[in-house]
Write an enzyme that holds these catalytic residues in place. Structure first.
Site, short mmCIF file in Angstrom:
data_model
loop_
_atom_site.label_atom_id
_atom_site.label_comp_id
_atom_site.label_asym_id
_atom_site.label_seq_id
_atom_site.Cartn_x
_atom_site.Cartn_y
_atom_site.Cartn_z
CD GLN A 111 -3.73 0.29 4.38
OE1 GLN A 111 -3.48 1.52 3.87
NE2 GLN A 111 -2.54 -0.88 4.55
N GLY B 7 -5.17 3.13 1.14
CA GLY B 7 -5.42 3.60 2.21
C GLY B 7 -7.16 4.13 1.65
NE ARG C 73 23.63 26.16 4.27
CZ ARG C 73 23.08 26.25 3.43
NH1 ARG C 73 21.75 25.10 4.05
NH2 ARG C 73 22.81 26.05 2.30
CG HIS D 29 3.70 7.61 9.51
ND1 HIS D 29 4.30 7.19 8.76
CD2 HIS D 29 2.02 7.49 9.22
CE1 HIS D 29 3.57 6.35 7.43
NE2 HIS D 29 1.77 6.68 8.43
N GLY E 176 21.65 20.67 -13.83
CA GLY E 176 21.82 21.70 -13.98
C GLY E 176 22.63 22.97 -14.46
CB CYS F 223 7.72 8.42 -3.50
SG CYS F 223 8.85 7.65 -2.37
CE1 TYR G 160 -1.53 7.10 8.84
CE2 TYR G 160 -0.87 4.46 8.50
CZ TYR G 160 -1.02 5.89 8.09
OH TYR G 160 -0.69 6.62 7.43
CD GLN H 235 27.58 17.43 -9.12
OE1 GLN H 235 27.73 18.00 -8.26
NE2 GLN H 235 26.89 18.81 -9.92
CB SER I 196 -0.59 0.24 1.07
OG SER I 196 -1.86 0.83 0.84
CG HIS J 36 -1.88 7.36 1.37
ND1 HIS J 36 -3.34 7.29 1.22
CD2 HIS J 36 -1.44 6.36 2.77
CE1 HIS J 36 -3.91 6.72 2.08
NE2 HIS J 36 -3.22 6.38 3.35
#
Length: 667
Positions: free
Chosen positions: A101, A59, A559, A257, A644, A346, A171, A416, A25, A27
């Site tokens: 599902q 689902g 940075r 999750h 690029g 994804c 879930y 790369q 499954s 989504h």
């Protein structure tokens, strides 16, 4: 390699599957596009044609408050039956089998998309949700159980071959089972027996509703990977209870999750969680399905042959290559476009509210409109640059019938991608390079390695059109002291042109800098086989082994901005940064560069000047497009700019391959 076990049929209820490979499954979000259900049907039909033994849909919500919103698939109203029938009819036209599902997100449902308060066994807010759920009362629990049963009946009427009850990944059903999320003290919570009641009742009620012969699968959590949650002993007991409740197969999910443990990203070794499915298989008598980081049918064959499970579920590998089973059964393993578990197109898309696609296969979700058509006029086309953009452009152009010559100034293809594949945990990029190498040979692309194409040569050779995919040039920020001998560019490190000392400062903290840091702190002084031996005989414990395996370098990333790891995917960034911190990489943000000196890099931070000691300073501060050839050709030959060379940024293979696919279809 023969796939005898993979190709062995198996019965689930009254249904016989032609092989042991399930498309798990996912989504994908196609429903929200115009003609969304039709597009979703085309997506599943393509996978059915590729040999999936059984497809499990994303689902479908059994109640509105447990779903993902109106635009997604739902199964809580009779009017949903005909919408869903579009999917089953297209899959059956391809001789495939598909299960719906049955889904309820519980406290993971977002009020922003459903318009309703989420519900849960206890009113405990999920760390990945901004809304506290409402505790289900007795009537709400009964209504929800009944909704699973009526949803299963609607699935039956819509022509589905089976249903899968979603009881994993944190879930609703999983929330009832876990003591972390179920803190009730009535008949639906408290001790283990009462926490199992909701899931078992759902299974029983679904079984009663659809009859004995209609297959019912149950996706259960094998490991929650949440502190103080369900134990493995309880998990095995729950599996036996589900078997008694009448389910036909157990599909073993891993992790929630909200878990802080990576479970499906590239850094997770292949098949790392098959052992969980094996434990469940040893506890029950019904078929058990293994999943998570299995992306090669040969690996599935080995797992089945060893008797570790009865079926193998692959989800994202069917995004990367819908024909993965058919190609593998035919022995065409090198032609499989392997899922590299990058998550970039994804899961990252889904969590950003976008439609899912695939980095290595941007045709996902475009199955009909992107179907390759032969070129009406065959042209001689030059593709300059064999990075991901150029490789995909060359592949598509050649497949459409054009005569393609691919120029690459380096002695190997990949651009790369050759940097990325060196990084520990990113070896899957080797599969992408293997796929393209196979395709170039199969399609007859002429590859000229070690050749830097010039505008005059391309004109002289008579190319009808040219695709420029020459990538990027590393950018040098304006910092005094860059000319010093211990200052190097990131590409020189990846290309092994320079030696890196033990004290390192990286100017930049984006995705490239994170990859560099990972590469520099990793020091595999002991092989995995030797490590296993040393641990088994207690010559070293895990802590001592980790200390040995950790590199001796001290790495700083600097940075000017606020955030580290920009350009990394949403679902993988946290794990990458956690690994780097665990291995001593220090990340200093919101700084100003003053100068580079022999002893290190001088910066200003919080108004104070300080020096960061360094024997090697690496510049990894972005890049600029390498587009000189494009401008030299403009007006002389029709020319296309991609990857690029068109837009420099982080190492964005997703965009590069997408643009290669687009230009390959446009010429």
């Amino acid at each position: 390699m023969k796939l005898a076990n993979v190709q062995q049929p198996i019965r689930l209820g009254a249904m016989t599957l032609p092989n042991r490979i399930i498309m798990g499954s996912m989504h994908v979000g196609l429903e929200k596009l115009p003609n969304g259900v039709e597009r979703l049907a085309d997506f599943y039909a393509e996978r059915a044609s590729g040999g999936a033994g059984l497809i499990v849909t994303g689902g479908a919500a059994v109640l509105p408050e447990g779903g993902m919103g109106e635009v997604y698939c739902n199964v809580f109203l009779d009017e949903h039956i005909e919408q869903l029938r579009i999917i089953t009819e297209k899959v059956h036209q391809q001789k495939g089998k598909i299960a719906l599902q049955l889904f309820h997100a519980g406290r993971y449902a977002y009020k922003e998309v459903t318009g309703l308060d989420p519900v849960a066994p206890s009113p405990l807010q999920a760390p990945i949700n901004r809304t506290q759920p409402r505790e289900l009362d007795e009537a709400g629990i009964e209504r929800t159980i009944a909704a699973f049963a009526s949803g299963a009946v609607r699935a039956q009427k819509a022509g589905f071959d089976a249903v899968e009850i979603m009881g994993s990944e944190g879930y609703l059903i999983n929330q009832f089972l876990s003591p972390v999320t179920n803190q009730r003290q009535d008949e639906w919570g408290g001790d283990f027996g009462r926490r199992t009641r909701f899931g078992v009742e759902v299974a029983k009620r679904v079984r009663e509703a659809v009859g004995r012969d209609f297959p019912v699968l149950f996706r259960m959590s094998g490991l929650d990977l949440i502190p103080d949650s369900t134990t493995i002993e309880e998990t095995l007991q729950f599996a036996r209870m589900l078997e008694e409740a009448g389910v036909d197969a157990l599909n073993i999910g891993i992790g929630w999750h909200e878990s802080k443990v990576p479970t499906i990203s590239m850094m997770v070794p292949r098949g790392a969680y098959v052992w969980v499915a094996q434990q469940v298989k040893e506890a029950v008598h019904i078929p058990v399905i293994a999943s998570n980081r299995i992306n090669d049918i040969r690996h599935a064959e080995e797992i089945l042959q060893a008797g570790r499970c009865d079926l193998v579920s692959l989800a994202r590998p069917f995004l990367a290559d819908p024909q993965i089973v058919a190609k593998s059964v035919q022995g065409r393993f090198d032609e499989v476009n392997t899922c590299i578990a990058c998550n970039q197109a994804c899961l990252d898309h889904i969590f950003d509210g976008k439609v899912a696609s695939c980095l290595v296969n941007p045709m996902v979700g475009r199955e009909v409109e992107w179907a390759l058509a032969q070129a009406t006029v065959r042209k001689k086309v030059a593709v300059v640059g064999a990075g991901p953009a150029g490789l995909e452009a060359a592949r598509v152009l050649a497949e459409r019938g054009h005569e393609v010559v691919l120029f690459e100034k380096q002695e190997r293809i990949g651009g790369q991608l050759n940097y990325a594949r060196q990084v520990p945990g990113k070896a899957e990029f080797n599969e992408t390079l293997r796929y393209y190498q196979t395709q170039l040979v199969k399609l007859g692309v002429e590859v000229r390695l070690g050749t830097e194409a010039s505008a005059d040569e391309l004109v002289r050779e008579g190319f009808a059109e040219v695709v420029i995919a020459t990538g990027v040039v590393p950018r040098r920020p304006e910092i005094a002291g860059q000319e010093m001998p211990h200052v190097v560019m990131y590409n020189e490190v990846f290309e092994h042109k320079v030696k890196v000392a033990s004290k390192v400062v990286i100017v930049g903290a984006g995705g490239i800098a994170c990859d560099l840091s990972h590469l520099l702190v990793h020091d595999e002084v002991i092989s995995p086989e030797a490590a296993e031996y040393l641990l088994a005989y207690r010559i070293l414990d895990a802590k001592a082994l980790h200390k040995l395996q950790t590199g001796k370098r001290k790495v700083f990333m600097l940075r000017r901005g606020k955030h580290v790891g920009t350009g990394l995917g949403k679902t993988t960034r946290w794990a990458t940064l956690a690994y780097l911190k665990q291995n001593g990489v220090e990340m200093l943000t919101e700084i100003e560069y003053k100068r580079i000196a022999e002893e290190g890099v001088y910066i200003t931070r919080n108004g104070e000047e300080q020096v960061i000691p360094a024997d090697t300073v690496i510049i990894a501060a972005g890049a600029t497009p390498n587009d000189a050839l494009y401008h030299a050709l403009a007006g002389r030959i029709p020319v296309h700019l991609i990857g690029g060379a068109k837009e420099a940024g982080e190492l964005d293979a997703k965009r590069a391959i997408l643009e290669g696919a687009q230009v390959g279809r446009a010429i």
